[in-house]
Design a protein around this motif. Sequence first.
Motif, short mmCIF file in Angstrom:
data_model
loop_
_atom_site.label_atom_id
_atom_site.label_comp_id
_atom_site.label_asym_id
_atom_site.label_seq_id
_atom_site.Cartn_x
_atom_site.Cartn_y
_atom_site.Cartn_z
N GLU A 127 -3.98 3.98 5.42
CA GLU A 127 -3.88 4.64 4.14
C GLU A 127 -2.87 3.81 3.38
OE1 GLU A 127 -2.60 8.53 5.14
OE2 GLU A 127 -4.47 9.18 6.05
N LYS A 128 -2.23 2.77 4.00
CA LYS A 128 -1.17 2.12 3.21
C LYS A 128 -1.68 0.61 3.34
CE LYS A 128 2.35 5.01 3.88
NZ LYS A 128 4.01 5.59 4.28
N PRO A 129 -1.24 -0.20 2.34
CA PRO A 129 -1.71 -1.83 2.42
C PRO A 129 -0.89 -2.40 3.49
CG PRO A 129 -0.99 -1.00 0.27
CD PRO A 129 -0.71 0.20 0.98
N VAL A 130 -1.47 -3.34 4.04
CA VAL A 130 -0.64 -4.18 5.17
C VAL A 130 -0.84 -5.59 4.62
CG1 VAL A 130 -1.11 -5.10 7.40
CG2 VAL A 130 -1.90 -2.71 6.92
N THR A 131 0.53 -6.32 4.78
CA THR A 131 0.65 -7.53 4.31
C THR A 131 1.07 -8.50 5.65
OG1 THR A 131 1.67 -6.96 2.05
CG2 THR A 131 2.15 -9.14 2.76
N PHE A 132 0.19 -9.70 5.83
CA PHE A 132 0.40 -10.52 6.58
C PHE A 132 1.32 -11.71 5.96
CE2 PHE A 132 -3.64 -8.58 7.90
CZ PHE A 132 -3.60 -8.62 9.10
N GLY A 133 2.80 -11.84 6.64
CA GLY A 133 3.60 -12.49 5.95
C GLY A 133 3.40 -14.06 6.11
N ASP A 134 3.95 -14.89 5.48
CA ASP A 134 3.88 -16.21 6.05
C ASP A 134 4.58 -16.71 7.29
OD1 ASP A 134 4.74 -19.27 5.79
OD2 ASP A 134 3.09 -19.07 4.13
#
Length: 587
Positions: free
Chosen positions: A138-145
């Motif tokens: 339900e929330k965005p997911v960020t794959f970091g560097d």
Amino acid sequence: MAVEINERGDNFLVTIDDQEFAEYETGKEHSRPFFREVRAADGTILSRPISPPGGDHPHHTGIWIAIDKVNDIAFWHQQGRIKNRSVEVVRTGSNPAILKVKNEWLDQDGKVVLRERTKISIYENRLLIYDIRFTAGEKPVTFGDTEEGFFAFRMADSMCEENTGEVTNADGLHSAKGCWGRQSDWVDYSGEVEGRTFGVAIFDRPLNFRRGRYHVRDYGLFTINPFGERDYTKGRLPAQPVTLPAEASLQLRYGMYFHQGDNKSAKVNRVYLDFLEETGVPGSKQREIQYRSSADDTVQPAMFYAPISDKPAPLLVALHTWSGDYQQDDHQACAEWCQQKGWVYIHPNFRGPNRNPEATGSDLVVQDIVDAVEFASHHAEVDPSRIYLVGTSGGGYTALLMAGRRPEIWAGVSAWVPIVDLEHWYHENKGDGDKHWREIANSCGGPPGTSEVVDRQYELRSPITWLEGARGINVDINAGIRDGHEGSVPVSHSLRAFNKIADLQDRLSEDEIKYFVNEAKVPSLLVREVSDSSYGDKQPLFRRQSQNVRVTLFDGAHELIPQAALHWLEQQRRLDSKSSSSSATSR
């Protein structure tokens, strides 16, 4: 010889020709699932035993998937748990055998951050193909560097470069240091176990949203990772995190091939080509791909086809309709043409149906289409002088917007039954009782006249605002003469688009345009005989050309005639700035 998968307690044992190959550990006693005790055909174990806590890299576990910096949670270093929810044996006793696994990536409180669905195909030659799909909740997911990940293997210590190992990539580079952080079709890591040479190769699929970089170490860690542009280049490139919006998905495919002997005797490059064929690169038909939008670092889907050829080929960018998306089949005839002609084809999503501010002619839409062209050009041999754009209805609307905003890209733009003025179409739709006026208002922030800010959105999102910029390229505008009577877009849109690009003496008067709209006929003073076999039974009734722009009203309504669009596009070549006043191609 067949591959079999059988349950062994909570785990799953894979055998090839009745010999153990590997065991899929579901991770009930570990922080994630993985394959353990990976064996060569003669039974030699090629994977390193798992180190106990406090030992050497205890988070290196056979064959596994993990990455740090998923919403800043270090799953690679086991600070979050990847919990297996199910394993399904889809095929066994076959080549390949197939496992489907469902995993949930949990934070420290046990809440789901990310869902993973991975299909693992295991071939009798010991090639594994991982088809990985991540889906945000339900929330965005960020794959970091980060360099810490992603699709990984930890090999037996004796195979390491520190001992007997040799590392080579598809481009001829050698050594772990020489291949670390680089992009390549494949990297092979070979070394000795008990005096015999074995190896493992990792394969990158070029149609992933971004080429992976290899994290290969002299002590035996071997991975590929698409999420570390800054880390792997030591800051030469900026960080490029990837964000999945809520409920959005990201698909990645990689291969891992275990073999006896070095990369040459094991024919690693030949197996890589087999991997490409198995994963549809290149394929005999269009396939779904994903690419990164440089506008906001989101992953965008598209349908894509690339011919098997080393020669530069035309690229056709097809744009979906107002209420459609990249999976729409309205341009199927265009895709089939490309396959028959050996053209490259891409059908991007550009934020889906025109119902919200992110879609409907936004800056995001423009950049998504530009990035789709970049993706196609990177993954196929594209002739830059023959990049074409075609769209119908809402796709025609976006095609004319792109013609005006990014004219330098296109050799030809073919727009069919397009909308060119959102304010006019809002009032036309509302008057006719159609649904699209609500979608326009939602996209622009309200009805026309709500505020100066809202009115400015109507202007910026309308092709009519930008079309003067298209005077230096080849543009073909088409509409069925009965559209607006038997369709939702009056022909006035097409005629006014022509006027915006045409020389003054070639433009239609407002009285002539009103006659076309009201009567669905050609004014008597404008009647000319026009014949064009590419239109089939829907022959042109009116045609006018001015320099590089042409408008045609044909015997039809709100529709595309694929053969006519493609026949015209095939003749076009990109015009340089010096030749913008005249066309070097026949029409």
